[in-house]
Design an enzyme around this catalytic site. Structure first.
Site, PDB file in Angstrom:
ATOM      1  N   SER A 106     -27.539  -6.061 -22.162  1.00  0.00           N
ATOM      2  CA  SER A 106     -26.564  -5.781 -21.116  1.00  0.00           C
ATOM      3  C   SER A 106     -26.330  -6.999 -20.210  1.00  0.00           C
ATOM      4  CB  SER A 106     -27.043  -4.567 -20.329  1.00  0.00           C
ATOM      5  OG  SER A 106     -26.002  -4.025 -19.602  1.00  0.00           O
ATOM      6  N   ASP A 248     -19.265  -7.321 -18.341  1.00  0.00           N
ATOM      7  CA  ASP A 248     -20.601  -7.874 -18.606  1.00  0.00           C
ATOM      8  C   ASP A 248     -20.767  -8.068 -20.120  1.00  0.00           C
ATOM      9  OD1 ASP A 248     -20.933  -5.243 -19.350  1.00  0.00           O
ATOM     10  OD2 ASP A 248     -22.876  -5.005 -18.379  1.00  0.00           O
ATOM     11  N   ASP A 250     -22.165  -6.604 -22.594  1.00  0.00           N
ATOM     12  CA  ASP A 250     -21.948  -5.529 -23.554  1.00  0.00           C
ATOM     13  C   ASP A 250     -20.756  -4.655 -23.180  1.00  0.00           C
ATOM     14  OD1 ASP A 250     -23.167  -4.454 -21.373  1.00  0.00           O
ATOM     15  OD2 ASP A 250     -24.657  -3.279 -22.464  1.00  0.00           O
ATOM     16  N   ASP A 252     -19.859  -2.650 -20.809  1.00  0.00           N
ATOM     17  CA  ASP A 252     -19.843  -1.294 -20.248  1.00  0.00           C
ATOM     18  C   ASP A 252     -19.457  -1.327 -18.768  1.00  0.00           C
ATOM     19  OD1 ASP A 252     -22.243  -2.418 -19.490  1.00  0.00           O
ATOM     20  OD2 ASP A 252     -23.511  -0.780 -20.206  1.00  0.00           O
TER      21      ASP A 252
END
Lengths: 460, 448
Positions: A106, A248, A250, A252
């Site tokens: 993440s 970010d 990833d 999300d």
């Protein structure tokens, strides 16, 4: 060692309910990854397991370890390649799969990586499921597939298109297209790098891509907070963009930057999304204890109620499903639009905000200015894990008369501000969040809280 | 105890029982640590477990900072050739060779294309057992690239070596049993270049072999039934990674696997004199052939690594084993089934004789091979106990027990690759060979 060093050392491997996370070349070894994949394969008892990565340099090492473990435990790995976390969550739900593994740390820096485990409904494992998985991992009696039953790795190139369609069919594409927005987007060289420019082009935007090399070398700290948004701010100013988005690694979480290059603040991504969605459809809103009070004000304007949950994405998600919420999310830029899928999704976020902007005469800075204004101060104080809970309990006693909420740590709502004090699950610290109408009140309240904690720490 | 063998041949085990992904990752990490980064080749045969093993190997190698050149499904001799050709630091062949499809294995190759020798194997095992592997940082991890031209490059080189003019002119018809192994595509390329008409059976990649892949006379039933009806000049049976070949005559008669090496030793020595290297268990035919050409015959312990090492140090012109593996010093220091097929075809073309006739020209012995299933923990002590029976004889303890008499010999040894005791005897008379084996088998069973 100083407190900070101890914290870093302790933090280099974390095996917990949110998966397994560690540093490459240090704690996150291929042996550990193989065992976790075998544990997951044994836990879901075979079947298709979707696997996706973000762009980190360690993706192939981690992915191959995961494949080996899944194959050995009798699963059929489905390789989605590089793709955003919401994409694999959505695909897992509709692929008749047993589960999925998202390979991403993440917003952590480049040297980290992690496995996040997804159940067959396309949701991250909840606390109970994660405990079960950890039991399987620790018992180490994994299912062992014989050669004759061994599956092959399949490829699936359709997951991203599937996700994009799910968002696009729920927003007014024509109206957004008619506005021909000029949009800067910073993908932080992460999983959205090859996705966001195309997504925005389908919305008729003139796209100014920033950091869209999917090489996993992050040009700035990938956490989408104002301190990390300097680069896109300059691009917006020089290219005169209407709006800027920052995702970010990833994809999300989402932060928004206005047409002047000023960050709106990641807390306000969800506030704008809530305002717009409640304007289209009334229903409950779900967010965690720490998210801004602006959400309550907005919901009240629309005549809707807000349900507050413990911290942690899965807690928000489970309440969204249970309470049939129309919108929800977290103050860290995580917008959850259950119409698409109950997960944090920066593409849903971009779609909602562009639709909001396309229906308004205001610029994005004007929309932001009209939202209820609050100031938030976030901080932490070091405290041994063993003591942290005791200190927080004493803090509760101190404010017993103010009816503290004890869902997760202690949250005290005062007339003009609130204070949230909570021991961290992952570090030897106590987190403190204070929000008030004005900066001055917020800072005063923060100072007061820190003083309280220092006093309680000394007496514990 | 379940079968698992960790030794000079690499690491071999049954998938789902002993050969598990953690262990494969550990071996790949140990090998990457041993190689101290650099480019490492990998290739694999067609077993269904190949993706599991490959993924584990990739993960381990990447984590130690090794770059990987992935040859895909690729026969071992081609991986060995390409390792040298591309100047790689080493390679890992993922194959359990002639073992059944539920097995798999890692074979470790070094930069000159040969397998790790005994001492290098020991060093690798030390690293493996110590478990302290090199861990590359996030920005120093290995990268994987795929390499598709291995078969074409290798075949180009092999055909230059074979100078196939005479073979092409003969337009031979060849039946090959690929046993669902890694050799299918490469065999097609080879036969095409040699102008041979190819009938390829068991070509498909099924992940599970349609019969026992060990190239022995006993496993050539299907091939021999094909050779006669299609009027093939010769039949070849390959194992899963094509380091071994067995030959079937034009009459559909499977030759003992001992003949592959004997036929080629006779042919190669007729063109170039020099030492011949083989192992203790290989037929006395080789003593006669070496005698015929007046060259030295060197016998080693069982295992390709021992033979190849001797071949290099003795400057041998040819080496091989009675199991159907052959290496020719001029071409490469590796057991190579494609080379063996090419040379046998060349021999047919040059000598203008049928395979059956060439085989008949070799000295005739009778060899009997037996296997006794045996748990690894009692295997070596059982062999030691049997030793006493043969004390008075001419006994060689290099590898198990080999006893030689004038017209016959007996060899009792532990398999390098499976939990088996192997008993072999060869004699001028079939009855004597069988009697030697039967007695030895009874004694071993009693000792177990």
């Amino acid at each position: 060692m100083k407190g900070r060093d101890v914290a870093d050392k302790k933090q280099s491997l974390k095996i917990g309910i949110s998966g397994v996370r560690g540093v490459i070349g240090d704690s996150l070894s291929p042996q550990l990854l193989v065992s976790f994949a075998e544990a997951f394969g044994s836990y879901v008892r075979g079947g298709k397991v979707l696997v996706a990565t973000d762009t980190r340099t360690s993706k192939d090492m981690v992915k191959n370890a995961v494949f080996a473990g899944l194959l050995s435990s009798g699963c059929e790995p489905v390789d989605l390649g590089i793709c955003p976390v919401p994409t694999i969550l959505i695909r897992t739900k509709y692929a008749a799969a047993s589960g999925g593994i998202a390979i991403t740390a993440s917003h952590n820096p480049s040297q980290w990586n992690a496995l996040k485990f997804v159940n067959k409904n396309g949701l991250f494992l909840n606390a109970n499921q994660a405990e079960e998985l950890l039991d399987v991992y620790h018992q180490r009696e994994f299912y062992k597939c014989a050669n004759s039953d061994m599956k092959k790795i399949r490829k699936d190139d359709g997951a991203i298109d599937f996700h994009m369609e799910k968002v696009l069919c729920r927003i007014d594409v024509d109206r957004i297209r008619s506005r021909k927005f000029k949009v800067a987007v910073d993908c932080c060289n992460g999983a959205a790098s090859l996705v966001s420019p195309a997504f925005l082009e389908r919305l008729g935007c003139r796209v100014i891509p920033v950091n869209v090399e999917p090489n996993g070398i992050f040009p700035h700290d990938p956490e989408p907070i104002p301190a990390n948004l300097k680069q896109i701010s300059e691009v917006i100013r020089s290219k005169k963009a209407d709006i800027g988005f920052v995702q970010d690694a990833d994809a999300d979480r989402l932060a928004v930057v206005d047409e002047n290059g000023d960050p709106i603040g990641e807390e306000y991504t969800l506030v704008m999304a809530v305002d717009h969605i409640l304007g289209k459809k009334k229903g409950p809103v779900v967010t965690n204890l720490s998210a801004t009070r602006a959400i309550d004000d907005i919901a009240e304007n629309h005549g809707c109620k807000v349900i507050r949950t413990r911290i942690g994405e899965i807690n928000v998600v489970e309440n969204i499903i249970e309470k049939k919420a129309v919108i929800g999310g977290e103050g860290n830029g995580g917008v959850i639009w259950p119409a698409v899928h109950p997960c944090r999704d920066s593409f849903s976020g971009m779609g909602i905000i562009l639709e909001y902007l396309s229906g308004s005469d205001l610029k994005i800075s004007g929309i932001a200015r009209n939202l209820p204004s609050y100031h938030m101060v976030k901080g932490k104080t070091y405290c041994e894990t063993a003591k942290a809970h005791l200190v927080v309990r004493k803090f509760k006693d101190l404010y017993r008369k103010d009816k503290p909420v004890l869902l997760d740590g202690v949250k005290v709502d005062f007339e003009g501000h609130w204070v949230h004090v909570r021991p961290s699950n992952t570090e030897p610290i106590i987190r403190v969040i204070v929000e008030a109408r004005t900066r001055k009140i917020a800072e005063q309240a923060y100072k007061k809280t820190m003083k309280d904690l220092a006093y309680l720490l000394k007496r514990s | 105890m379940q079968p698992l063998k960790i030794d000079i041949s690499g690491v071999r085990g049954v998938v789902g029982e002993t050969l598990l992904p953690e262990m494969i990752v550990n071996f790949a990490c140990a090998y990457g640590t041993y190689m101290k980064s650099g480019k490492i080749g990998i290739g694999y045969d067609t077993r269904a477990s190949r993706e599991m093993v490959k993924s584990a190997v990739l993960s381990g190698l990447i984590s130690t900072g090794c770059d990987i050149v992935d040859f895909g499904i690729c026969p071992t001799p081609i991986i060995q050739y390409m390792t040298r050709h591309l100047k790689l630091k080493g390679a890992i062949a993922i194959t359990a060779s002639h073992n059944d499809s539920n097995w798999n294995a890692l074979k470790f190759i070094k930069s000159d294309g040969t397998f790790l020798n005994f001492y290098e194997g020991e060093e690798l095992l030390d690293i493996y057992h110590q478990g302290e592997f090199f861990k590359a940082a996030w920005d120093r991890l290995g990268r994987v690239s795929e390499y598709d031209d291995a078969i074409d490059i290798y075949m180009g080189r092999l055909c230059r070596y074979l100078q196939p003019g005479k073979i092409r002119a003969k337009k031979l018809k060849v039946a090959v049993d690929n046993c669902n192994g890694a050799g299918g595509r490469a065999t097609k390329v080879l036969m095409d270049k040699l102008g041979c008409k190819l009938v390829l059976i068991n070509e498909e990649i099924t992940g599970v072999f349609s019969h026992d892949p060990e190239p022995t006379a006993a496993n050539m039933e299907q091939l021999s039934s094909v050779v006669r009806p299609i009027k093939a000049d010769v039949g070849f049976m390959l194992d899963a990674d094509v380091d071994r070949v067995a030959v079937c005559t034009e009459k559909g008669v499977p030759l003992s696997e001992e003949y592959t090496f004997a036929l080629l030793a006779d042919y190669i020595l007729s063109k170039k004199r020099g030492p011949v290297v083989t192992n203790l268990s290989t037929s006395m035919m080789l003593d006669d052939i070496a005698g015929k050409y007046g060259v030295k015959l060197v016998r080693t312990k069982i295992g390709q690594a021992y033979i190849i090492e001797q071949m290099i140090s003795e400057k041998g012109v040819i080496s091989g084993e009675g199991s159907g593996s052959v290496a020719v010093g001029d071409f490469q220091h590796a057991s190579d089934g494609f080379l063996a097929m090419g040379l046998i075809l060349k021999m047919l073309a040059e000598k203008k004789k049928k395979v059956s006739q060439l085989a008949e020209m070799l000295p005739r012995y009778y060899m009997v091979k037996r296997k006794i299933k045996c748990s690894p923990e009692v295997m070596y002590s059982a062999i030691e106990k049997v030793q006493d029976y043969y004390k008075a004889e001419n006994i060689d303890l290099t590898d198990g027990i080999k006893v030689a008499w004038k017209d016959h010999w007996l060899h009792i040894r532990a398999s390098n690759t499976e939990p088996l005791v192997r008993v072999l005897a060869e004699s001028t008379s079939k009855e004597k060979a069988e009697e030697l084996c039967d007695t030895a088998v009874d004694r071993i069973k009693a000792a177990i």
